[in-house]
Design an enzyme around this catalytic site. Structure first.
Site, PDB file in Angstrom:
ATOM      1  CE  LYS A   1      -3.924   1.783   2.745  1.00 37.77           C
ATOM      2  NZ  LYS A   1      -4.809   1.480   3.880  1.00 37.77           N
TER       3      LYS A   1
ATOM      4  CB  SER B   1      -8.054   3.479   2.918  1.00 38.14           C
ATOM      5  OG  SER B   1      -7.234   2.828   3.865  1.00 38.14           O
TER       6      SER B   1
ATOM      7  CB  SER C   1      -8.212   0.414   5.662  1.00 37.89           C
ATOM      8  OG  SER C   1      -8.899   1.623   5.574  1.00 37.89           O
TER       9      SER C   1
END
Ligand code: GLN
Length: 490
Positions: A77, A152, A176
């Site tokens: 990420k 996210s 997330s």
């Protein structure tokens, strides 16, 4: 029980000489380009990946066996620091920013010779539930590109579901990892708080942030988690994982609690799939199911959003154009300079949260909001551990109240915040939780079930997730070659 999943499949192909690491890495990079429309990556790190692949091939040529994760291409990420490689948190503020040091998890995976394909798309500074707040636009859901992949860690989820990454490392502050995993037919684990070092994870809300894994199966998740759950003396919240908890085979009947509060507001598609899987577990995995409750769930979202925004407003203070962020070209004075940098560098959602957080921390409101939220967090943790979970091993809930919405469907921020209802409790209490695919809704979009466990029960959660996969014939997992065969063929 034989291990399954992508990691083993790739490593055995490498060891049998069916494919070289350079070849498989190139196949992944090609598949990423072929699936550019998924917008799963913010930046690619092809050179780094291929350098690693050459080292792996040299090792294979010497006839040496591969160690865990070696040679298996993955993504990180974009809020996980990679020295010399752009780490932008999907924000204008950090576009072009190259950290000077590696995050602890990347140190581990780099030394394990895991080829890093690139940095995955996400909501700006990990604030969001749909990936739509990214500066490069949202990643798409491979099951249907009109739908969001969740957030996210939306790019991580999209990439793994499409098999344009074998697995991905994400972060979870309020859901997330688990929510995007559930939207994309993946297994996603948010470990016990402290089990994986946060060093080098760009902070959103430090008391809740946790690095974890999104993968195509529970076995893959377990293999990655085992590798990264290492104590880090340089992260003061890092905890050594107790050896006795590692791989502890659960003996006897697994006691499962179901709290109806978590089903309030769940769509029928989600609720039916989750209740079905609970019945399956009772029948096939020999679990006993009992009703428990958690009446304090109604405070979870206000407590979460007060604490998360307060910590965010403090953590994001460093983006001022002086310490981080590009300085303003023209300005009147220092206040004006900082205000210009922050107005231009942060998107609307990040600005909203900084303002909310600053408000709750300001004198006059501090006691009424922040202190009260911290107190409630303590009480909720106590009650959840000592009452809700007291007579059971795990709590089973939906991972999210709905399946993935379409782009633009969640209109207001409040609507978006409400969708975090199932996931934030595990962050507030620091407990491990996993999301496991358990069905599809009437539109063919994946549904995930969440299992929350006791502190350090991470391996037990993964074992239970593997049992669910077997009991359902792996029918709900994103396919090995990626949704609709989009990714690398294994
Ligand atoms: N959707 C939640 C939020 O926006 C969770 C985000 C996260 O876990 N990083 O705060």
């Amino acid at each position: 029980m034989a291990k399954s999943g992508r990691i083993k499949t790739i490593q055995s192909a490498l060891e049998r000489g069916k494919v070289s690491c350079t070849e498989i890495t190139r196949q992944y990079l090609d598949a990423i380009h072929r699936n550019d429309h998924l917008n799963a990556y913010i930046s690619l790190t092809a050179e780094t990946a291929l350098e690693t692949a050459v080292a792996v091939d040299a090792k294979l040529a010497r006839g040496e066996p591969l160690s865990a994760l070696e040679g298996v291409p993955f993504s990180l990420k974009d809020n996980i620091s990679t020295a010399g490689l752009e780490t932008s948190c999907a924000s204008e503020m950090l576009s072009g920013y190259k950290p000077s040091y590696d995050a602890f998890v990347w140190e581990i995976l780099r030394s394990a010779n895991a080829p890093l394909l690139g940095k995955a798309n996400m909501d700006e500074f990990a604030m969001g539930s749909t990936c739509e707040t990214s500066r490069v636009g949202g990643a798409k859901n491979p099951y249907n590109t009109e739908y969001v992949p969740g957030g996210s860690s939306g790019g991580s989820a999209g990439a793994v579901a499409a098999n344009i990454a074998a697995y991905s490392i994400g972060s979870d502050t309020g859901g997330s990892i688990r929510q995007p995993a559930s939207f994309c037919g993946l297994v996603g684990i948010k470990p016990t708080y402290g089990a994986v070092s946060r060093r080098g994870l760009i902070a959103y809300a430090s008391s809740l942030d946790q690095i974890g894994v999104l993968a195509q199966s529970a076995d893959d998740c377990a293999e990655v988690f085992r590798k990264i759950a290492v104590h880090d003396a340089l992260d003061m919240t890092s905890l050594p994982f107790p050896e006795s908890a590692e791989d502890a085979e659960s003996s006897g009947t697994v006691r499962i609690g179901v709290a109806e509060e978590f089903f309030d507001g769940a769509s029928s598609g989600v609720s039916n799939a989750v209740r079905d899987i609970i019945r399956t577990m009772e029948q096939i995995t020999g679990s006993s199911v009992s009703a428990v409750n958690f009446p304090l769930l109604k405070y979870a979202l206000p407590v979460y959003y007060i604490i998360a925004c307060a910590e965010a407003s403090s953590n994001l203070g460093r983006y001022d154009g002086i310490r981080y962020g590009r300085p303003a070209d023209a300005y009147d004075d220092i206040d004006d300079a900082i205000s210009r940098v922050r107005s231009a560098g942060f998107g609307a959602e990040v600005q909203r949260r900084i303002m909310l957080g600053t408000y709750t921390l300001s004198s006059g409101f501090f006691d009424a909001y922040y202190v009260k939220a911290r107190e409630l967090k303590q009480i909720m943790t106590y009650k959840f551990v000592n009452e809700t979970l007291s007579g059971v091993d795990f709590l089973i809930t939906p991972a999210a109240p709905t399946t993935a919405p379409k782009f633009g469907e969640q209109m207001s921020p409040v609507e978006m915040y409400l969708t975090d209802i199932c996931t934030v409790t595990a962050n507030l209490t620091g407990l491990p939780a996993i999301s496991v695919p358990c069905g599809f809704d009437s539109n063919g979009m994946p549904v995930g079930v969440q299992i929350i466990g006791k502190k350090f029960s991470d391996f037990k959660l993964l074992e239970l997730a593997a049992k669910i996969e077997r009991a359902t014939d792996r029918a709900f997992l994103a396919p090995l070659n990626g949704v609709n065969g989009m990714g690398v063929s294994l």
